[in-house]
Design a protein around this motif. Structure first.
Motif, mmCIF file in Angstrom:
data_model
loop_
_atom_site.group_PDB
_atom_site.id
_atom_site.type_symbol
_atom_site.label_atom_id
_atom_site.label_comp_id
_atom_site.label_asym_id
_atom_site.label_seq_id
_atom_site.Cartn_x
_atom_site.Cartn_y
_atom_site.Cartn_z
ATOM 1 N N LEU A 71 0.799 -1.228 0.000
ATOM 2 C CA LEU A 71 0.000 0.000 0.000
ATOM 3 C C LEU A 71 0.832 1.279 0.000
ATOM 4 C CD1 LEU A 71 -2.623 -0.986 2.723
ATOM 5 C CD2 LEU A 71 -2.805 -1.270 0.233
ATOM 6 N N VAL A 72 0.349 2.281 -0.723
ATOM 7 C CA VAL A 72 0.959 3.603 -0.688
ATOM 8 C C VAL A 72 0.824 4.169 0.733
ATOM 9 C CG1 VAL A 72 0.914 5.938 -1.658
ATOM 10 C CG2 VAL A 72 0.505 3.970 -3.142
ATOM 11 N N GLU A 73 -0.237 3.817 1.423
ATOM 12 C CA GLU A 73 -0.421 4.253 2.811
ATOM 13 C C GLU A 73 0.735 3.769 3.691
ATOM 14 O OE1 GLU A 73 -4.601 4.071 1.088
ATOM 15 O OE2 GLU A 73 -2.726 2.975 0.840
ATOM 16 N N THR A 74 1.168 2.536 3.476
ATOM 17 C CA THR A 74 2.272 1.972 4.257
ATOM 18 C C THR A 74 3.572 2.702 3.945
ATOM 19 O OG1 THR A 74 1.179 -0.176 4.239
ATOM 20 C CG2 THR A 74 3.517 -0.152 4.821
ATOM 21 N N THR A 76 3.924 5.782 2.915
ATOM 22 C CA THR A 76 3.825 7.128 3.471
ATOM 23 C C THR A 76 4.057 7.094 4.980
ATOM 24 O OG1 THR A 76 2.228 7.588 1.722
ATOM 25 C CG2 THR A 76 2.389 9.201 3.484
ATOM 26 N N HIS A 77 3.447 6.143 5.643
ATOM 27 C CA HIS A 77 3.630 5.941 7.090
ATOM 28 C C HIS A 77 5.106 5.727 7.421
ATOM 29 C CE1 HIS A 77 2.846 4.080 11.076
ATOM 30 N NE2 HIS A 77 3.767 3.222 10.705
ATOM 31 N N LYS A 96 3.823 13.273 1.398
ATOM 32 C CA LYS A 96 2.928 12.903 0.306
ATOM 33 C C LYS A 96 3.693 11.972 -0.620
ATOM 34 C CE LYS A 96 0.166 14.767 -3.505
ATOM 35 N NZ LYS A 96 -0.175 16.002 -4.234
ATOM 36 N N THR A 98 3.280 9.814 -4.117
ATOM 37 C CA THR A 98 2.473 9.709 -5.323
ATOM 38 C C THR A 98 2.941 8.517 -6.148
ATOM 39 O OG1 THR A 98 2.172 12.101 -5.364
ATOM 40 C CG2 THR A 98 1.751 10.908 -7.427
ATOM 41 N N VAL A 113 -1.091 9.515 -1.370
ATOM 42 C CA VAL A 113 -1.487 9.518 0.034
ATOM 43 C C VAL A 113 -0.646 10.581 0.729
ATOM 44 C CG1 VAL A 113 -1.516 8.207 2.190
ATOM 45 C CG2 VAL A 113 -2.113 7.071 0.031
ATOM 46 N N GLU A 114 -1.318 11.410 1.533
ATOM 47 C CA GLU A 114 -0.619 12.440 2.292
ATOM 48 C C GLU A 114 -1.001 12.322 3.758
ATOM 49 O OE1 GLU A 114 0.293 17.226 2.253
ATOM 50 O OE2 GLU A 114 -1.246 16.422 0.926
ATOM 51 N N ILE A 115 0.012 12.352 4.624
ATOM 52 C CA ILE A 115 -0.227 12.272 6.068
ATOM 53 C C ILE A 115 0.616 13.329 6.780
ATOM 54 C CG2 ILE A 115 -0.747 9.799 6.009
ATOM 55 C CD1 ILE A 115 2.048 9.322 7.256
ATOM 56 N N ARG A 117 2.433 13.717 10.709
ATOM 57 C CA ARG A 117 2.711 13.071 11.984
ATOM 58 C C ARG A 117 3.602 13.980 12.828
ATOM 59 N NH1 ARG A 117 -0.861 10.623 10.080
ATOM 60 N NH2 ARG A 117 -1.013 8.395 9.703
#
Length: 124
Positions: A71-74, A76-77, A96, A98, A113-115, A117
Motif C-alpha cells: 500500500l501507498v499508505e504503508t 507514506t507511514h 505525500k 504519489t 497519500v498524504e499524512i 505526523r
C-alpha cells in the motif's frame, strides 16, 4: 512553526498489491514538509543547526526503494516514521507519496497519500 519543503523527489520501487508491480517496479514521487524551529539556523547560517536536504532525500529513498509493501499508505507511514527517527530537530512532518499511472481499471494520472505526523509517532 517554521517549515522546510523537500519536493519532487523521484524513486523507483517494487511496491503494490499486484505481483507485476512487485516484479517490474514503478516510479514513486515524494514531497516532504518538515516542521521545525528555523530561528537558530537563520541566525547562525550553519548546516549543523538544521536538516541537510541530501540526508532527507536519503532517508526517503531508503523507504521508497527499500522493502516492498502493498500500500501507498504503508510507504507514506514509513517515510514519516523514518524522518522523525533520523532528524531530532523535526517536530512534525507531512509526507505525500504519489504513484503515477497506477495499474487499476480506468484512466488515472496518479494516486497519492498524504499524512502528517508529530514527534512521538516514530516509536509507535
Amino acid at each position: 512553526m517554521d517549515k522546510v519543503y523537500v519536493q519532487g523527489m523521484r524513486f523507483y520501487g517494487y511496491h503494490g498489491a499486484f505481483a507485476e508491480e512487485n516484479k517490474l517496479g514503478q516510479r514513486f514521487f515524494a514531497d516532504v514538509t518538515l516542521e521545525l524551529d528555523a530561528e537558530k539556523p537563520g541566525r547562525t547560517d550553519d548546516l549543523d543547526d538544521t536538516v541537510n536536504y541530501a540526508e532527507v532525500y536519503e532517508a526517503v529513498k531508503e523507504v521508497l526503494e527499500g522493502e516492498p509493501v502493498k500500500l501507498v499508505e504503508t510507504l507514506t507511514h514509513r517515510v514519516a516514521q523514518q524522518v522523525l527517527k533520523k532528524f531530532a530537530i523535526v517536530d512534525a512532518v507531512s509526507v505525500k507519496v504519489t504513484k503515477p499511472d497506477p495499474p487499476i481499471p480506468g484512466h488515472y494520472d496518479a494516486v497519492a497519500v498524504e499524512i502528517r505526523r508529530e514527534r512521538g509517532f516514530e516509536t509507535s
